[in-house]
Design a protein around this motif. Structure first.
Motif, short mmCIF file in Angstrom:
data_model
loop_
_atom_site.label_atom_id
_atom_site.label_comp_id
_atom_site.label_asym_id
_atom_site.label_seq_id
_atom_site.Cartn_x
_atom_site.Cartn_y
_atom_site.Cartn_z
N ASN A 35 0.86 -1.17 0.00
CA ASN A 35 0.00 0.00 0.00
C ASN A 35 0.90 1.23 0.00
OD1 ASN A 35 -1.18 2.26 1.70
ND2 ASN A 35 -3.00 1.01 1.37
N PRO A 36 0.65 2.23 -0.87
CA PRO A 36 1.56 3.37 -0.95
C PRO A 36 1.62 4.23 0.32
CG PRO A 36 -0.37 3.76 -2.31
CD PRO A 36 -0.44 2.33 -1.84
N TYR A 37 0.56 4.20 1.12
CA TYR A 37 0.57 4.98 2.36
C TYR A 37 1.43 4.29 3.42
CZ TYR A 37 -3.26 7.33 0.03
OH TYR A 37 -4.01 8.02 -0.89
N GLY A 89 1.42 14.90 4.46
CA GLY A 89 0.18 15.55 4.02
C GLY A 89 0.21 15.90 2.55
N VAL A 90 1.31 16.50 2.11
CA VAL A 90 1.45 16.84 0.68
C VAL A 90 1.44 15.55 -0.15
CG1 VAL A 90 3.05 17.77 -1.05
CG2 VAL A 90 2.64 19.02 1.09
N TYR A 91 2.15 14.55 0.31
CA TYR A 91 2.20 13.25 -0.37
C TYR A 91 0.80 12.65 -0.53
CZ TYR A 91 3.32 8.21 -0.82
OH TYR A 91 3.40 6.90 -1.22
N ALA A 92 0.06 12.59 0.58
CA ALA A 92 -1.28 12.01 0.54
C ALA A 92 -2.23 12.82 -0.33
CB ALA A 92 -1.83 11.88 1.97
N PRO A 107 7.26 10.78 -7.32
CA PRO A 107 7.13 12.25 -7.46
C PRO A 107 6.36 12.89 -6.30
CG PRO A 107 6.64 11.18 -9.54
CD PRO A 107 6.74 10.09 -8.50
N ALA A 108 5.38 12.20 -5.76
CA ALA A 108 4.64 12.73 -4.61
C ALA A 108 5.54 12.78 -3.38
CB ALA A 108 3.39 11.89 -4.34
N ALA A 109 6.40 11.78 -3.22
CA ALA A 109 7.36 11.78 -2.11
C ALA A 109 8.33 12.95 -2.26
CB ALA A 109 8.12 10.45 -2.07
N ALA A 110 8.75 13.24 -3.48
CA ALA A 110 9.66 14.35 -3.73
C ALA A 110 9.00 15.68 -3.39
CB ALA A 110 10.12 14.34 -5.18
N ALA A 111 7.75 15.85 -3.79
CA ALA A 111 7.04 17.10 -3.51
C ALA A 111 6.87 17.31 -2.00
CB ALA A 111 5.67 17.09 -4.19
N GLY A 112 6.52 16.26 -1.29
CA GLY A 112 6.38 16.36 0.16
C GLY A 112 7.69 16.72 0.83
#
Length: 136
Positions: A35-37, A89-92, A107-112
């Motif tokens: 699960n990505p979370y 929070g940004v990632y989720a 990419p979501a991990a990078a943004a967070g």
């Protein structure tokens, strides 16, 4: 050490941490079908350990936390919790807003990580490595 140098070294450590974080989360999701979370929790803990080591050794080498290494690491994780909340929070939000990122979460991990970097630097420098006395 001068502030610009600390910022630059902190950024290098952040990039190292991001590579570890994004690499682990992508591997767990893509290859192990996690699960990505949940995968992000593990990847973040490993990355936070890498960044703690880097910052202790290089960024804040001229400063001291006046703590033993294990206590310093625990304090680091505690202080990074605010940045971690922002980071996660940004990632989720990105995973929810862009469903494709659920299969490609790096990419979501990078943004967070990018959003949380300022918070993390401020708490690390101002609260943990605040003493200018170096460890002997």
């Amino acid at each position: 050490m001068k502030l610009p140098r600390e910022i630059a070294l902190f950024a290098v450590g952040g990039v190292l941490g991001l590579l570890v974080d994004a690499g682990i989360v992508q591997a767990l999701v893509g290859w192990a079908a996690w699960n990505p979370y949940l995968a992000r929790v593990l990847s973040f803990l490993v990355a936070a350990t890498v960044t703690w080591w880097w910052n202790r050794r290089y960024t804040f080498a001229a400063r001291s936390s006046n703590r033993a290494a294990h206590a310093e690491w625990l304090h680091w994780l505690g202080l990074m919790s605010l940045g971690a909340v922002v980071n996660y929070g940004v990632y989720a939000l990105l995973l929810v807003g862009f469903p494709l990122l659920q299969r490609w979460p790096a990419p979501a991990a990078a943004a967070g990580s990018a959003v949380a970097a300022l918070i993390n630097f401020s708490t690390a420098r101002g609260m943990l490595f605040k003493s200018t006395e170096t460890l002997s």
